[in-house]
Structure formats: C-alpha cells, structure tokens
Design a protein around this motif. Structure first.
Motif, PDB file in Angstrom:
ATOM      1  N   GLN A 220       0.874  -1.177   0.000  1.00 45.97           N
ATOM      2  CA  GLN A 220       0.000   0.000   0.000  1.00 45.97           C
ATOM      3  C   GLN A 220       0.907   1.221   0.000  1.00 45.97           C
TER       4      GLN A 220
ATOM      5  N   ILE B 107      -0.412   4.458   0.500  1.00 50.42           N
ATOM      6  CA  ILE B 107      -0.997   5.543   1.294  1.00 50.42           C
ATOM      7  C   ILE B 107      -1.347   5.005   2.678  1.00 50.42           C
ATOM      8  N   HIS B 108      -1.325   5.905   3.639  1.00 52.61           N
ATOM      9  CA  HIS B 108      -1.590   5.603   5.047  1.00 52.61           C
ATOM     10  C   HIS B 108      -2.113   6.918   5.617  1.00 52.61           C
TER      11      HIS B 108
ATOM     12  N   GLU C  10      -7.815  12.714   3.621  1.00 53.06           N
ATOM     13  CA  GLU C  10      -8.023  11.354   3.135  1.00 53.06           C
ATOM     14  C   GLU C  10      -8.411  11.303   1.668  1.00 53.06           C
ATOM     15  N   THR C  11      -9.284  12.221   1.214  1.00 56.20           N
ATOM     16  CA  THR C  11      -9.748  12.161  -0.171  1.00 56.20           C
ATOM     17  C   THR C  11      -8.603  12.387  -1.152  1.00 56.20           C
TER      18      THR C  11
ATOM     19  N   LEU D 153      -5.337  11.681  -0.600  1.00 54.24           N
ATOM     20  CA  LEU D 153      -4.469  10.508  -0.578  1.00 54.24           C
ATOM     21  C   LEU D 153      -5.112   9.331  -1.309  1.00 54.24           C
ATOM     22  N   ARG D 154      -6.420   9.161  -1.127  1.00 48.36           N
ATOM     23  CA  ARG D 154      -7.099   8.066  -1.803  1.00 48.36           C
ATOM     24  C   ARG D 154      -7.054   8.273  -3.322  1.00 48.36           C
ATOM     25  N   ALA D 155      -7.239   9.515  -3.760  1.00 44.79           N
ATOM     26  CA  ALA D 155      -7.175   9.808  -5.191  1.00 44.79           C
ATOM     27  C   ALA D 155      -5.784   9.514  -5.742  1.00 44.79           C
ATOM     28  N   TYR D 156      -4.759   9.838  -4.953  1.00 48.83           N
ATOM     29  CA  TYR D 156      -3.380   9.543  -5.385  1.00 48.83           C
ATOM     30  C   TYR D 156      -3.190   8.043  -5.566  1.00 48.83           C
ATOM     31  N   GLY D 157      -3.592   7.256  -4.582  1.00 52.54           N
ATOM     32  CA  GLY D 157      -3.418   5.816  -4.650  1.00 52.54           C
ATOM     33  C   GLY D 157      -4.137   5.203  -5.832  1.00 52.54           C
ATOM     34  N   GLU D 158      -5.369   5.653  -6.081  1.00 50.83           N
ATOM     35  CA  GLU D 158      -6.154   5.097  -7.187  1.00 50.83           C
ATOM     36  C   GLU D 158      -5.554   5.467  -8.543  1.00 50.83           C
TER      37      GLU D 158
ATOM     38  N   ARG E 256      -1.924   3.483  -8.953  1.00 50.88           N
ATOM     39  CA  ARG E 256      -1.843   2.017  -8.880  1.00 50.88           C
ATOM     40  C   ARG E 256      -1.713   1.346 -10.250  1.00 50.88           C
TER      41      ARG E 256
END
Length: 414
Positions: free
Chosen positions: A279, A281-282, A328-329, A331-336, A339
C-alpha cells in the motif's frame, strides 16, 4: 515546545524523488521541510553518485515543469535510437525516435549532475527548508497532523502530510508496518563510465541476458554509461579486475558496435531486488519512489516511475483548495491514480527479468519470436516506444508538458 517545528508537508528523503517533489510542491504555497539522513555531498550519499539516469521523454517534460530542465539540459545527452537484442539469439529491435515523430526518446544524465541542479534549486525556494543530517526515529499519525521524531537532539517535526521518499529500506515504511513484496533476483549491477573508440551517435544499447541487462547508454562526447548485470557471486570478480582486463571483457560481452572500449571511470555496484509496498498511502502519509517500488533496471524505468508519482501528487494538491495536503480524499485519489501505472511497470520489469532468466528452449524461442515481431511490425514498435516514454494509462499534466492548475488561496495551512 523546544525543538518542535511545524510545516504543511514533511518529505523524508532528499534523494532523486524527494528533492524533485519539493521542487514540484513549492509553487503551491505550502511550507515544506526535506529531511535527509546523509549529507548531500558525502561519498556515502547514494542518490547523487556516478549512476547513469535514463530520463524518458515524459520525465524530461516533468522536469521542465519543475523548473529544473533549463539547467539540467546542459548535462544531458539525447537518446535518439534504442537497440535491443538477446546475445546469441536471432532477432533485434531498433527503435528510432524519428519513427514516432520526435527528436529523442529522452535524455541521459549522471545522477551527480542531477543532484547539483536539484540541490541548487532547493536553495532558491524560500518556503522549502532542508534539514540534513536528520534521521527519523519515530512517527505518530493523528486525525489532523502527524509528528516525526528525529534522532538529532530529540527534535520533532509536525506536518499535515508526511511523504516517505527514503528509498528501498524506507524507515518510515517500516515504522508504519506497511507490508512489502520482495524478490531477490540474485543479480548485481556493476556500473561505470566508459569511452569506446567510436561515437555513440545518441544510440542506447540494451543486451538482454540471463543475468540481467548489459546496457550502454550515450553520454556527453564519446563517453557512455555502462550497466553490466551479472550473477551476484560473479560481481566481485568484475569489480576487482584490472582496468584493461575489465574493458576487454566488457568489449567481448558487448561486441563491436562501438569498437574497442579504451577508457573507464570508477566502478561501483548495487544488488538487484524487487521491493514493492503493498500500500502506498496511510493516514497522513504517502509512500513514493523507491520506498514504494524498487524495481529491476531492465528498461530503466525506476526513477521515471518515481517522477510520475511526483507529478500526480503535485497535480492533485494543486487542484485541491482545502489547504490540507494530507486529507483522506486527496491521498485516496493519489493511490487510485498511481496504482495501474505502478502495477503495470512493476509487472513488466519483473516479467522481463524472469523471462530472460528462464533457460528453457521454448522460452528462448518465444523471446526470439517477440523480437522478430517488434522488428517487423511498426505498430508494435510505436506501442513499445510510447510505454517506454512513460505514456500509459492516465497521464499527469506535467508529463504532457502542460502546467499545473494555478494555485488558489488555500485555508488551514500550518
């Protein structure tokens, strides 16, 4: 509190990716600190050594958008042609930049030259502070901020976002207990600069062997960067050879494409392993660059992949008006976003390494068939070239040569 500093973003690791990220985020108005444990000009500094960096076309565009390319281009050598083959087997792929309508697939620079340029840029950025040496000993993440503890004097750094760009052995990743996928290829890359008899003419050569790539990359003048991957147990023999013996051995391995090798620089080596964070992001943290994905050097995709990490995070933060870079939003966008590119690049480099290490006759036949197919079909060559240049999936604006969104007034910065 004595020894307690507050920033918007703390970047752990001032190497290739960490320093580039600081340059990317500085125009967005955040207060940034870069923490690096090894003095930048120390002989032990691994990021800015004698390694050769093959920067893809998209990476050069990213660096231009970061304000680095104007200075860096003076140290760069264009890659106008890429020649790939498997020694001793039929088939050869010759990719020419002119075939896809560009002047060069990218450029080659030395990591040391990159370091000189990027560190000079950091010194010019008023909202970026560099703390070196600064070794992280602890990390606590909260709802709104995270706190880094440093070994030096018990100091603490508070920030809304922590970026782990501290390499394959990332301390931050370990503190966060992020699981990793690892694979030891049992190969070691021996690297140095060489001078052949003949001018390289902007050609990059990659011989794909069972122990990894033997690559010769164009440098300024007649010089070339050599990356010679061998079984780890054979690396010491190459490192301890006399200069003439080494040059002759390299020439025999490479062939007569550029004539004899007549001079060489200092040799160094590094083990080849896959280290992939499961993973990236954290809460309040992003893991990027080699801390997130250390990959095999086949195809020279490692740093280019890290620069695309930089470009995506910068684009997302430029578009966000909350003033909270660690929410959070975001970081989640970065991860998606990252990936698919990370997955495909890791799978490609790992797959190529394992395929060429497989001695089975049927695999050798399939490899040759693949070489012939790419040599004969222009569409396959164009697709391979586009992927090598960093254009796959959703591409960040900086990689396309487009500016980031104009930073808007942000609320809530520390």
């Amino acid at each position: 509190m004595a020894g307690h500093e507050k920033f918007d973003i703390a970047i752990v690791g001032g190497g290739l990716v960490g320093a580039s990220l600081a340059c990317a985020l500085a125009p967005l108005g955040f207060r940034i600190v870069v923490l690096e444990k090894t003095p930048f000009r120390a002989a032990s500094q691994p990021s800015y050594d004698d390694r050769t960096l093959a920067l893809s076309y998209s990476s050069c565009k990213i660096l231009e958008g970061l304000g680095l390319w104007a200075r860096l281009s003076a140290h760069a050598t264009p890659i106008r042609e890429i020649i790939v083959t498997e020694p001793g087997r039929p088939g050869r792929v010759d990719l020419k930049a002119s075939e896809v309508g560009i002047e060069a697939f990218g450029n080659v620079v030395e990591a040391r030259a990159f370091g000189t340029v990027v560190l000079a840029r950091l010194e010019d950025l008023e909202n970026v502070k560099v703390r070196c040496p600064a070794k992280v000993s602890g990390l606590e993440t909260g709802e709104n901020t995270a706190i880094l503890s440093l070994e030096e004097g018990g100091r603490q750094i508070e920030a809304r976002l922590i970026v782990a760009a501290d390499g394959a052995a990332s301390v931050v990743r370990k503190i966060l207990e992020v699981p990793v996928q690892t694979r030891d290829y049992r190969q070691t890359a021996v690297i140095c600069n060489i001078t052949p008899e003949q001018y390289h003419e902007g050609r990059a050569f990659e011989w794909l062997t069972s122990t990894g790539p033997f690559a010769v990359l164009p440098h300024a003048g007649k010089r070339c960067g050599l990356v010679w991957s061998v079984a780890t147990e054979d690396a010491s023999q190459l490192l301890n050879m006399g200069k003439r013996e080494f040059l002759n051995a390299a020439h025999r391995r490479f062939g007569n494409e550029l004539g004899a090798f007549i001079r060489m620089g200092k040799r160094s080596s590094y083990p080849l392993k896959l280290v992939r964070a499961k993973q990236d992001i954290h809460p309040r943290c992003v893991i990027m660059g080699n801390a997130a994905h250390t990959i095999h050097p086949v195809g020279a995709q490692g740093f280019n992949l890290g620069l695309r990490d930089v470009a995506v995070l910068a684009e997302l933060l430029a578009a966000d008006v909350s003033g909270d870079p660690g929410r959070e939003t975001v970081l989640r966008a970065y991860g998606e976003w990252r990936r698919p590119d990370q997955d495909s690049t890791v799978a490609w480099s790992d797959g190529m390494t394992r395929i060429f290490a497989n001695p089975a006759p049927v695999m050798a036949t399939l490899r040759s068939a693949g070489m012939f197919a790419h040599a004969l079909v222009p569409a396959l060559r164009r697709r391979l070239a586009s992927s090598a240049m960093g254009y796959r999936g959703r591409v960040p604006k900086l990689a396309m040569g487009e500016p980031l969104p104009e930073p808007e007034a942000k609320s809530g910065t520390i």
